[in-house]
Scaffold this active site. Sequence first.
Site, PDB file in Angstrom:
ATOM      1  N   GLY A  35       0.829  -1.193   0.000  1.00 16.06           N
ATOM      2  CA  GLY A  35       0.000   0.000   0.000  1.00 16.06           C
ATOM      3  C   GLY A  35       0.864   1.243   0.000  1.00 16.06           C
ATOM      4  O   GLY A  35       2.058   1.195   0.299  1.00 16.06           O
ATOM      5  N   ASP A 161      -4.983   8.594  14.526  1.00 20.30           N
ATOM      6  CA  ASP A 161      -5.526   8.218  13.214  1.00 20.30           C
ATOM      7  C   ASP A 161      -6.107   6.804  13.268  1.00 20.30           C
ATOM      8  O   ASP A 161      -5.818   5.958  12.419  1.00 20.30           O
ATOM      9  CB  ASP A 161      -4.446   8.319  12.140  1.00 20.30           C
ATOM     10  CG  ASP A 161      -5.032   8.335  10.723  1.00 20.30           C
ATOM     11  OD1 ASP A 161      -6.238   8.628  10.580  1.00 20.30           O
ATOM     12  OD2 ASP A 161      -4.283   8.066   9.767  1.00 20.30           O
TER      13      ASP A 161
END
Length: 302
Positions: A35, A161
């Site tokens: 990713g 996050d």
Amino acid sequence: MLDKRTMELPVGEQVRGKNVKEPFCSQYRCGSLLGSGGFGSVFSGQRLSDGLQVAVKQICGDRVQQWARQPGELSPVPMEIALLQQLSEVGGHAGVVRLLDWFELEGRGFLLVLERPPQSQDLFDFITERGALPERLALRFFRQIVEALRFVHAHGIVHRDIKDENIVVDTRTLEVKIVDFGSGAPLKEAAYSEFEGTRVYSPPEWILAQSYEAAPLTVWSLGVLLFDMVCGDIPFERDQEIIKATPIFTRRVSKECQSLIRWCLAFRPEDRPSLDDVLSHPWMEGGEEEEEEHSSPLSPSL
């Protein structure tokens, strides 16, 4: 989300790292790109000494928002390295990704070597493939996440996050780990006025006043995450929806689970629960016996 292309990392010449005598390329092999984002890229990898599967995160130095000074180091390192090392020094936690090694490369930023379960999938992809999760499975994941965050906060760190993309599921054992501390910071009691997390997971106080405190921010994001798990998608997409702070349940969800989500998503930060409050909520406690009965690995039907 996963890109299976095999890419070569520009490993260059190592400048600093935990094992200064041996460069990265003599200790690890990189594989496919897992990713990428604003932070850089994450690759699959293998430790050559024992074949251990790892993740290799490449961080571009010019994209690092926060730096930290380490004892004995002349130059600062990305805050993410400092925070992960801080957690490792106190023994780590099963629900938090462990930093195994790190390297600084001449003019090319940093490489972080992280643990990676051999059969793992981030929670975003897990939900995308399976749809909304049964409550008992959501509970199993959610309890692990909250307990891991309690450990993180207890050792002076806030992640900032928390979202499905930053939770990795071991599909064999159903154990989860929190990853990507790139938006993390030292925990403080005072309000924060900077935010590098994901806006659709951010609380009303950030949208309205660009200010928030660590614990209420974390709990708000947990409310968004739990809704995501049991409904199959996040509750808010636009700022006005966040400010309204009224999740609309699109699937059948138990009253107890709904009450916990609504509590976490209270508009006023002071009205949200603490992490301990979350763990002692009736939905969390009520599912313990049922979870034990269904503690076998994931079946194909889920």
